[in-house]
Write a protein that holds these residues in place. Structure first.
Motif, PDB file in Angstrom:
ATOM      1  N   PRO A 117       0.787  -1.237   0.000  1.00 34.39           N
ATOM      2  CA  PRO A 117       0.000   0.000   0.000  1.00 34.39           C
ATOM      3  C   PRO A 117       0.818   1.285   0.000  1.00 34.39           C
ATOM      4  O   PRO A 117       0.419   2.272  -0.608  1.00 34.39           O
ATOM      5  CB  PRO A 117      -0.828  -0.115   1.288  1.00 34.39           C
ATOM      6  N   LEU A 118       1.983   1.280   0.659  1.00 32.45           N
ATOM      7  CA  LEU A 118       2.778   2.503   0.726  1.00 32.45           C
ATOM      8  C   LEU A 118       3.476   2.811  -0.597  1.00 32.45           C
ATOM      9  O   LEU A 118       3.910   3.935  -0.832  1.00 32.45           O
ATOM     10  CB  LEU A 118       3.819   2.385   1.839  1.00 32.45           C
ATOM     11  N   VAL A 119       3.593   1.811  -1.466  1.00 28.85           N
ATOM     12  CA  VAL A 119       4.259   1.992  -2.752  1.00 28.85           C
ATOM     13  C   VAL A 119       3.246   2.077  -3.892  1.00 28.85           C
ATOM     14  O   VAL A 119       3.396   2.876  -4.817  1.00 28.85           O
ATOM     15  CB  VAL A 119       5.248   0.830  -3.020  1.00 28.85           C
ATOM     16  N   TYR A 120       2.205   1.260  -3.791  1.00 27.41           N
ATOM     17  CA  TYR A 120       1.228   1.112  -4.874  1.00 27.41           C
ATOM     18  C   TYR A 120       0.660   2.455  -5.328  1.00 27.41           C
ATOM     19  O   TYR A 120       0.634   2.764  -6.525  1.00 27.41           O
ATOM     20  CB  TYR A 120       0.107   0.189  -4.404  1.00 27.41           C
ATOM     21  N   ALA A 121       0.221   3.271  -4.386  1.00 27.03           N
ATOM     22  CA  ALA A 121      -0.440   4.523  -4.754  1.00 27.03           C
ATOM     23  C   ALA A 121       0.498   5.502  -5.429  1.00 27.03           C
ATOM     24  O   ALA A 121       0.075   6.336  -6.229  1.00 27.03           O
ATOM     25  CB  ALA A 121      -1.054   5.168  -3.515  1.00 27.03           C
ATOM     26  N   LYS A 122       1.794   5.393  -5.122  1.00 29.11           N
ATOM     27  CA  LYS A 122       2.745   6.370  -5.651  1.00 29.11           C
ATOM     28  C   LYS A 122       3.163   6.093  -7.087  1.00 29.11           C
ATOM     29  O   LYS A 122       3.535   7.015  -7.807  1.00 29.11           O
ATOM     30  CB  LYS A 122       3.977   6.431  -4.746  1.00 29.11           C
ATOM     31  N   CYS A 123       3.175   4.807  -7.483  1.00 31.64           N
ATOM     32  CA  CYS A 123       3.630   4.563  -8.859  1.00 31.64           C
ATOM     33  C   CYS A 123       2.869   3.450  -9.586  1.00 31.64           C
ATOM     34  O   CYS A 123       2.494   3.632 -10.731  1.00 31.64           O
ATOM     35  CB  CYS A 123       5.132   4.272  -8.893  1.00 31.64           C
ATOM     36  N   HIS A 124       2.606   2.320  -8.935  1.00 30.68           N
ATOM     37  CA  HIS A 124       2.084   1.176  -9.695  1.00 30.68           C
ATOM     38  C   HIS A 124       0.587   1.278  -9.980  1.00 30.68           C
ATOM     39  O   HIS A 124       0.091   0.661 -10.920  1.00 30.68           O
ATOM     40  CB  HIS A 124       2.387  -0.120  -8.937  1.00 30.68           C
ATOM     41  N   LYS A 125      -0.113   2.063  -9.196  1.00 29.84           N
ATOM     42  CA  LYS A 125      -1.557   2.198  -9.401  1.00 29.84           C
ATOM     43  C   LYS A 125      -1.888   2.691 -10.804  1.00 29.84           C
ATOM     44  O   LYS A 125      -2.903   2.311 -11.392  1.00 29.84           O
ATOM     45  CB  LYS A 125      -2.149   3.157  -8.365  1.00 29.84           C
ATOM     46  N   LEU A 126      -1.013   3.520 -11.355  1.00 32.07           N
ATOM     47  CA  LEU A 126      -1.261   4.059 -12.696  1.00 32.07           C
ATOM     48  C   LEU A 126      -1.380   2.943 -13.725  1.00 32.07           C
ATOM     49  O   LEU A 126      -2.235   3.002 -14.618  1.00 32.07           O
ATOM     50  CB  LEU A 126      -0.132   5.023 -13.076  1.00 32.07           C
ATOM     51  N   HIS A 127      -0.535   1.916 -13.622  1.00 32.02           N
ATOM     52  CA  HIS A 127      -0.606   0.805 -14.574  1.00 32.02           C
ATOM     53  C   HIS A 127      -1.896   0.012 -14.380  1.00 32.02           C
ATOM     54  O   HIS A 127      -2.433  -0.548 -15.345  1.00 32.02           O
ATOM     55  CB  HIS A 127       0.607  -0.104 -14.407  1.00 32.02           C
ATOM     56  N   HIS A 128      -2.404  -0.058 -13.155  1.00 29.51           N
ATOM     57  CA  HIS A 128      -3.638  -0.787 -12.900  1.00 29.51           C
ATOM     58  C   HIS A 128      -4.886   0.035 -13.221  1.00 29.51           C
ATOM     59  O   HIS A 128      -6.003  -0.425 -12.996  1.00 29.51           O
ATOM     60  CB  HIS A 128      -3.680  -1.289 -11.457  1.00 29.51           C
ATOM     61  N   LYS A 129      -4.666   1.214 -13.752  1.00 36.57           N
ATOM     62  CA  LYS A 129      -5.789   1.966 -14.305  1.00 36.57           C
ATOM     63  C   LYS A 129      -6.389   1.193 -15.469  1.00 36.57           C
ATOM     64  O   LYS A 129      -7.581   1.286 -15.750  1.00 36.57           O
ATOM     65  CB  LYS A 129      -5.290   3.337 -14.776  1.00 36.57           C
ATOM     66  N   TRP A 130      -5.530   0.392 -16.146  1.00 32.84           N
ATOM     67  CA  TRP A 130      -5.965  -0.406 -17.292  1.00 32.84           C
ATOM     68  C   TRP A 130      -6.377  -1.785 -16.781  1.00 32.84           C
ATOM     69  O   TRP A 130      -5.597  -2.726 -16.792  1.00 32.84           O
ATOM     70  CB  TRP A 130      -4.837  -0.516 -18.319  1.00 32.84           C
ATOM     71  N   ILE A 131      -7.599  -1.900 -16.285  1.00 37.27           N
ATOM     72  CA  ILE A 131      -8.083  -3.173 -15.740  1.00 37.27           C
ATOM     73  C   ILE A 131      -8.320  -4.171 -16.869  1.00 37.27           C
ATOM     74  O   ILE A 131      -7.996  -5.361 -16.759  1.00 37.27           O
ATOM     75  CB  ILE A 131      -9.365  -2.938 -14.922  1.00 37.27           C
ATOM     76  N   VAL A 132      -8.889  -3.701 -17.952  1.00 38.71           N
ATOM     77  CA  VAL A 132      -9.034  -4.507 -19.165  1.00 38.71           C
ATOM     78  C   VAL A 132      -8.059  -3.907 -20.175  1.00 38.71           C
ATOM     79  O   VAL A 132      -8.278  -2.821 -20.694  1.00 38.71           O
ATOM     80  CB  VAL A 132     -10.481  -4.467 -19.692  1.00 38.71           C
ATOM     81  N   CYS A 133      -6.976  -4.597 -20.421  1.00 38.68           N
ATOM     82  CA  CYS A 133      -5.857  -4.023 -21.172  1.00 38.68           C
ATOM     83  C   CYS A 133      -6.014  -4.172 -22.679  1.00 38.68           C
ATOM     84  O   CYS A 133      -6.702  -5.070 -23.163  1.00 38.68           O
ATOM     85  CB  CYS A 133      -4.553  -4.711 -20.768  1.00 38.68           C
ATOM     86  N   THR A 134      -5.321  -3.308 -23.395  1.00 34.81           N
ATOM     87  CA  THR A 134      -4.997  -3.542 -24.802  1.00 34.81           C
ATOM     88  C   THR A 134      -3.471  -3.729 -24.851  1.00 34.81           C
ATOM     89  O   THR A 134      -2.779  -3.466 -23.860  1.00 34.81           O
ATOM     90  CB  THR A 134      -5.396  -2.361 -25.711  1.00 34.81           C
ATOM     91  N   PRO A 135      -2.910  -4.143 -25.979  1.00 38.00           N
ATOM     92  CA  PRO A 135      -1.445  -4.276 -26.054  1.00 38.00           C
ATOM     93  C   PRO A 135      -0.703  -2.983 -25.737  1.00 38.00           C
ATOM     94  O   PRO A 135       0.441  -3.021 -25.298  1.00 38.00           O
ATOM     95  CB  PRO A 135      -1.213  -4.707 -27.505  1.00 38.00           C
ATOM     96  N   TYR A 136      -1.363  -1.846 -25.918  1.00 36.67           N
ATOM     97  CA  TYR A 136      -0.714  -0.567 -25.639  1.00 36.67           C
ATOM     98  C   TYR A 136      -0.516  -0.331 -24.141  1.00 36.67           C
ATOM     99  O   TYR A 136       0.234   0.559 -23.746  1.00 36.67           O
ATOM    100  CB  TYR A 136      -1.517   0.580 -26.240  1.00 36.67           C
ATOM    101  N   ALA A 137      -1.169  -1.125 -23.306  1.00 29.01           N
ATOM    102  CA  ALA A 137      -0.976  -1.005 -21.858  1.00 29.01           C
ATOM    103  C   ALA A 137       0.373  -1.544 -21.409  1.00 29.01           C
ATOM    104  O   ALA A 137       0.810  -1.290 -20.288  1.00 29.01           O
ATOM    105  CB  ALA A 137      -2.094  -1.750 -21.118  1.00 29.01           C
TER     106      ALA A 137
END
Length: 300
Positions: free
Chosen positions: A149-169
């Motif tokens: 939780p202390l790391v996720y919100a700062k950087c990795h959450k952005l990648h999980h914005k794409w819950i249903v991905c395309t190859p561009y994710a």
């Protein structure tokens, strides 16, 4: 990388730097200048990764991607454009952060070697397997740490914005996130010997693989290979399948989740009933998954 830079210097950069010297009435930068090497590396690496990303992801989207997934309730409006824009912002910053690793290789600090038979021909295949397992192990733990939780919100959450991905994710992430997950690829050649051409081939492979695990097409149900199905589970349910190439370390450390029919079977995964159930489970899970310390800044 020195073999690449040798050819680029000979056929591209030498003439550019000599021309720049003429225009500015200064001495041309020598090949061993750190400034020249850094600038040349940025131009080459950035051009390579952008071309590779848009080319590979574009072909995957056109020829492989199941576009019915864009009707999923968790597929964002204009998502494909947003993924490309996110990647375009991240890639130059990741390139800059990567340059010191490549400079280390150019100046002989790595264990990259040139002679095909230096360790025997069997070692060429062994080193490739070692590279995959080493980077898979390291990325597993980097990725898992990014879900703290202390790391996720700062950087990795952005990648999980794409819950249903395309190859561009595949490359659409926060620059620090992308850099952290790329470190094992550069670190490997400082840990054990790899032939320069084997390393270049592996470097191209990992970029293709990153696109493939986001392409939404689940060709085979392999229990060991961490393919698109397994990575789709990660995007749908977050705290599972952190591995990059295999499921070995997810199995060892109890974070493995086997993809079900709703992932593998097209008729299931494109079913409105299945998609709505997935969306409901995600909405119910997000508050606890994204719980962060109040001092952490969220990325929306």
């Amino acid at each position: 990388m020195d073999v690449v830079m040798h050819y680029l210097d000979t056929y591209v950069f030498d003439s550019i730097y000599y021309k720049a010297a003429e225009l500015t009435s200064t001495a041309p930068l020598p090949r061993d200048s750190l400034f020249r090497q850094s600038l040349s590396l940025f131009v080459f690496v950035y051009s390579y990764i952008v071309t590779f990303y848009f080319g590979t992801a574009g072909l995957s989207y056109k020829l492989i991607y199941d576009k019915k997934q864009e009707q999923h309730p968790k597929f964002l409006p204009r998502q494909r454009f947003l993924e490309m824009a996110c990647a375009s912002r991240a890639l130059p910053q990741i390139t800059i952060m990567t340059i010191p690793w490549i400079l280390g290789q150019l100046h002989g600090y790595s264990q990259v070697y040139k002679e095909w038979d230096k360790f025997g021909y069997a070692y060429l295949f062994l080193s490739a397997a070692m590279f995959i397992l080493f980077t898979d192990f390291c990325i597993y733990w980097v990725h898992r740490l990014e879900h703290h939780p202390l790391v996720y919100a700062k950087c990795h959450k952005l990648h999980h914005k794409w819950i249903v991905c395309t190859p561009y994710a595949s490359h659409a992430f926060h620059p620090v996130d992308g850099y952290m997950q790329s470190i094992p690829y550069h670190l490997a050649v400082f840990v054990f010997p790899i032939h320069e051409y084997v390393y270049l081939a592996l470097f191209a492979f990992v970029n293709v693989w990153s696109v493939m695990i986001h392409d939404g097409e689940y060709v085979a149900s392999n229990p060991v290979v961490n393919g698109a199905a397994h990575h789709t589970v990660h995007h749908l349910y977050f705290n599972y399948n952190y591995g990059q190439f295999t499921t070995v370390f997810d199995r060892l450390f109890n974070t493995y989740r086997k993809p079900s029919h709703e992932v593998y079977d097209r008729s299931w995964r494109n079913s409105k009933r299945v998609q709505e159930a997935q969306a409901k489970r995600i909405d119910e899970a997000l508050p606890s998954l994204e719980a962060v310390d109040k001092s952490c800044k969220k990325i929306d």
